[in-house]
Design an enzyme around this catalytic site. Structure first.
Site, PDB file in Angstrom:
ATOM      1  N   CYS A   3       0.876  -1.176   0.000  1.00 15.18           N
ATOM      2  CA  CYS A   3       0.000   0.000   0.000  1.00 15.18           C
ATOM      3  C   CYS A   3       0.906   1.217   0.000  1.00 15.18           C
ATOM      4  CB  CYS A   3      -0.996  -0.017   1.163  1.00 15.18           C
ATOM      5  SG  CYS A   3      -0.294  -0.021   2.818  1.00 15.18           S
ATOM      6  N   GLY A  49      -1.155  -0.099   6.672  1.00 16.81           N
ATOM      7  CA  GLY A  49      -2.530  -0.623   6.674  1.00 16.81           C
ATOM      8  C   GLY A  49      -2.568  -2.095   6.319  1.00 16.81           C
ATOM      9  N   HIS A  97      14.118 -14.811  12.627  1.00 17.00           N
ATOM     10  CA  HIS A  97      13.555 -14.903  13.980  1.00 17.00           C
ATOM     11  C   HIS A  97      12.040 -15.085  13.980  1.00 17.00           C
ATOM     12  CE1 HIS A  97      17.089 -12.755  16.245  1.00 17.00           C
ATOM     13  NE2 HIS A  97      17.524 -13.535  15.263  1.00 17.00           N
ATOM     14  N   ARG A 130      14.119 -21.200  20.654  1.00 20.65           N
ATOM     15  CA  ARG A 130      13.557 -20.022  21.321  1.00 20.65           C
ATOM     16  C   ARG A 130      12.628 -19.244  20.382  1.00 20.65           C
ATOM     17  NH1 ARG A 130      18.461 -18.324  19.483  1.00 20.65           N
ATOM     18  NH2 ARG A 130      18.777 -16.133  18.964  1.00 20.65           N
TER      19      ARG A 130
END
Ligand code: RB5
Length: 144
Positions: free
Chosen positions: A65, A70, A98, A133
């Site tokens: 966008c 948004g 991650h 993790r």
């Protein structure tokens, strides 16, 4: 890799450039619109792309966008979606390693097409690290 892509009017021009790049690289791309610069509403394109990615019909999604904001707000409403609004190469890589991000949100009025293409290249080729993790943290998002 199957990729779903969508934009609003503010991201239309950049979306077209990204599609050209992806097809050249032999990715299977489905364009969910919009198909012109006529004013429209970003949720009308964010939800279909996000739903298709959440349902695992596509491995990744790209939403464009004006700002990328948004699109990211909307896509992240769906369980299983990890949408990131990326403006630099560090975040492109980190969001994959991650966060196992599955939707890339870009701002057509915020970054150059050249930077957007570099971000996309890094984001697509960077694998999730798979570290325990990070898996634990991602599971906690979906457990809510
Ligand atoms: C549309 O004017 C603009 O608000 C939209 O493209 C996006 O930037 C919203 O976050």
């Amino acid at each position: 890799m199957k990729i779903a892509i969508g934009s609003d009017h503010g991201g239309f021009t950049l979306k077209e450039k990204l599609i050209g790049y992806l097809r050249k690289q032999k990715f299977a791309v489905k364009d969910f619109g919009t198909y012109s610069e006529e004013s429209c509403d970003y949720p009308d394109f964010a939800f279909p792309v996000a739903k298709a990615v959440a349902a695992k019909k596509f491995a990744r999604g790209i939403l464009v966008c004006g700002s990328g904001v948004g699109m990211a707000i909307t896509a992240n409403r769906l369980k299983g979606v990890r949408a990131v609004n990326v403006n630099n190469l560090y975040t492109a890589r980190q969001s994959r390693e991650h966060g196992d991000a599955n939707i890339l949100c870009l701002g057509g009025r915020k970054i150059t097409a050249k930077l957007a293409l570099r971000i996309l290249g890094v984001w697509l080729k960077t694998p999730f690290s798979g570290d325990e993790r990070h898996l634990r943290r991602i599971r906690k998002i979906d457990q809510r």
